[in-house]
Enzyme design. Structure first.
Site, PDB file in Angstrom:
ATOM      1  N   GLY A 125       0.803  -1.234   0.000  1.00 51.97           N
ATOM      2  CA  GLY A 125       0.000   0.000   0.000  1.00 51.97           C
ATOM      3  C   GLY A 125       0.825   1.268   0.000  1.00 51.97           C
ATOM      4  N   GLY A 127       2.728   2.266  -2.543  1.00 52.72           N
ATOM      5  CA  GLY A 127       2.980   2.740  -3.900  1.00 52.72           C
ATOM      6  C   GLY A 127       4.292   2.200  -4.448  1.00 52.72           C
ATOM      7  CG  LEU A 128       7.360   1.622  -2.462  1.00 55.34           C
ATOM      8  CD1 LEU A 128       8.242   1.357  -1.255  1.00 55.34           C
ATOM      9  CD2 LEU A 128       8.051   2.617  -3.411  1.00 55.34           C
ATOM     10  CG  ASP A 132       3.279  -0.557 -11.184  1.00 57.04           C
ATOM     11  OD1 ASP A 132       3.951   0.447 -11.497  1.00 57.04           O
ATOM     12  OD2 ASP A 132       2.197  -0.492 -10.572  1.00 57.04           O
TER      13      ASP A 132
HETATM   14  C1  GLA Z   1       0.084   2.878 -10.392  1.00 59.64           C
HETATM   15  C2  GLA Z   1      -0.185   2.010 -11.609  1.00 59.64           C
HETATM   16  C3  GLA Z   1       0.835   2.283 -12.728  1.00 59.64           C
HETATM   17  C4  GLA Z   1       0.940   3.773 -13.022  1.00 59.64           C
HETATM   18  C5  GLA Z   1       1.117   4.567 -11.727  1.00 59.64           C
HETATM   19  C6  GLA Z   1       1.075   6.042 -11.959  1.00 59.64           C
HETATM   20  O1  GLA Z   1       1.288   2.505  -9.813  1.00 59.64           O
HETATM   21  O2  GLA Z   1      -0.119   0.640 -11.260  1.00 59.64           O
HETATM   22  O3  GLA Z   1       0.493   1.560 -13.878  1.00 59.64           O
HETATM   23  O4  GLA Z   1      -0.170   4.211 -13.743  1.00 59.64           O
HETATM   24  O5  GLA Z   1       0.112   4.240 -10.774  1.00 59.64           O
HETATM   25  O6  GLA Z   1       2.179   6.451 -12.682  1.00 59.64           O
END
Ligand code: GLA
Length: 381
Positions: free
Chosen positions: A120, A122-123, A170
């Protein structure tokens, strides 16, 4: 540490050594936010935090897997399974489904998995899990490993099975990371370029200790706003619109839509400029682009939040910091900073202290070198 943990857990559960270990990293995005689903450019790096799977093949078509950290087990038949009620199990069945959809004949396996990618934050803990699972399926089923194709299958699992409408960044960085290099991805043709990090600098990840509910709906809203602008211009994606074209329609477009597009178009250019800065080893130029990226996310794309702006401001004001910005989908989670290597310790202490003074929150710091992508080991005695 994680490797040892999954091996020991496997031995405990199955009474013998695993045959394979797979692993796949989380990521931090250095620059290029919300550009991937607009067919644009991104520049992430894989981090030294990963998901690990210890496994052995089975003779039947079952997949039996334990999530160590949750102490929960999933057992399903590859020939007969359906969507469940959510959570980590959907990633396992989802990856199996997507690989089958790609035409692969899968075989059964049993194993355990665990990871240390903060969840959670953002990694990209979910991409790390998906790719580590895909590697496991590929090993036991003898599939060719094409990182980009596998990343696409994992994205399909996430979009169509788990139900999260993410872009491709990602999964590609988790699959294709390279030690000591960041990765520029052209999200239209999926071509990648490895770029070395500037000498004598470190990437520092600063967790604001804030999370926001409803991130998915805000993310989807941004996606549809971007689509609305592409539709207005009658092009496939925002990638196809220039700054000049956008400006010509400034008076006609709804202001919010204009600003969303402004972020994406300028962010794409920043990624291209960042690649040049990387290639020259120009940390100052890269840092400035990161600062501009943050301002654009805050003011035009409106995906930051107060604590995040505080964190980024504190980081930027340290003399050892070349630049800093929010990283990931938005609304909380982590910031990323480019810092002079010999001052990283002082930088961390200072930022954590000032952030606590201002917000009352205890930030976490994750230090990571650029890591390699999805990998595996065959355990032999
Ligand atoms: C999330 C999504 C990615 C990308 C980012 C924003 O991490 O999984 O695909 O869109 O947000 O850059």
């Amino acid at each position: 540490m994680m490797k040892k943990k999954v091996i020991q857990a496997f031995q405990k559960e199955f009474g013998s050594d695993p045959v394979f270990i797979t692993h796949s990293p989380g990521r931090v995005n250095i620059i290029g936010e919300h550009t991937d689903y607009n067919d644009g450019f991104v520049l992430p790096m894989a981090i030294n935090y990963a998901t690990w799977v210890a496994l052995r093949p089975r003779q039947d078509n079952r997949v039996v897997v334990t999530a160590l950290d949750k102490n929960e087990k999933l057992d399903f038949d590859l020939e007969n399974f359906s969507k469940g009620t959510g959570g980590w199990k959907e990633y396992v069945t989802g990856v199996a489904w997507a690989l089958q959809e790609a035409g692969h004949k899968l075989k059964g396996w049993e194993g355990v998995f665990a990871g240390d990618v903060p969840i959670g934050a953002g990694l990209s803990s979910s991409a790390a899990l998906e790719l580590a699972l895909a590697r496991a399926f590929a090993l036991v089923s003898d599939l060719d490993w094409d990182p980009v194709q596998m990343a696409l299958s994992c994205q399909k699992a996430e979009n169509q099975w788990v139900g999260i409408n993410s872009g491709i960044m990602d999964q590609i960085i988790s699959a294709s990371g390279k030690e000591n290099f960041a990765l520029m991805i052209d999200c239209r043709n999926l071509k990648t370029i490895h770029v070395p990090l500037p000498k004598n600098t470190r990437i520092v990840i600063l967790d604001t200790a804030t999370r926001r509910d409803l991130v998915d709906s805000a993310y989807n809203e941004r996606r549809s706003q971007c689509d609305a602008v592409s539709c207005h211009f009658d092009v496939k994606a925002l990638r196809d619109i220039t700054q000049g074209q956008l400006e010509k329609r400034a008076g006609i477009l709804d202001l919010t839509l204009y600003r969303r597009a402004q972020h994406v178009i300028s962010e794409n250019q920043r990624v291209l400029d960042a690649v040049k800065a990387f290639k020259k080893g120009d940390a100052s130029a890269l840092g400035l682009l990161m600062n501009e990226s943050h301002a654009s996310m805050r003011d035009d794309f409106e995906i930051s939040r107060e604590e995040m702006d505080q964190m980024v401001g504190i980081a930027q004001s340290q003399s050892s910091c070349y630049g800093a910005r929010m990283t990931g989908g938005g609304f909380g989670g982590c910031a990323v900073a480019l810092v002079a290597e010999d001052q990283v310790e002082k930088f961390q202490e200072q930022v954590v202290r000032e952030y606590k003074e201002i917000t009352g929150l205890k930030a976490k710091v994750y230090l990571s070198l650029a890591a390699g992508g999805t990998g595996f080991e065959v355990l032999t005695k």
